[in-house]
Design a protein around this motif. Sequence first.
Motif: not given
Length: 75
Positions: A47, A50, A53-54
Amino acid sequence: LSRAFRNATGCSPLDYLVRVRIHHAMELLKEADLSIAEVARRVGFADSNYFSRQFRALVGSSPRGYRSARLGTAD
């Protein structure tokens, strides 16, 4: 095993893996011909949201912002 790993590295095995993947992504982002989604896939994130964001949590900027700063381009 998890406790021994945390004692040796200061983080959990999953946190360590994410850090290794993000570090590798930082190297790949220096290559302008790869999309952010492709970089995410190559380092093991299915993803790309994701991944972003990380990446932002660890690096302090978005993957796109990091790339722009490294390549000296305005985005």
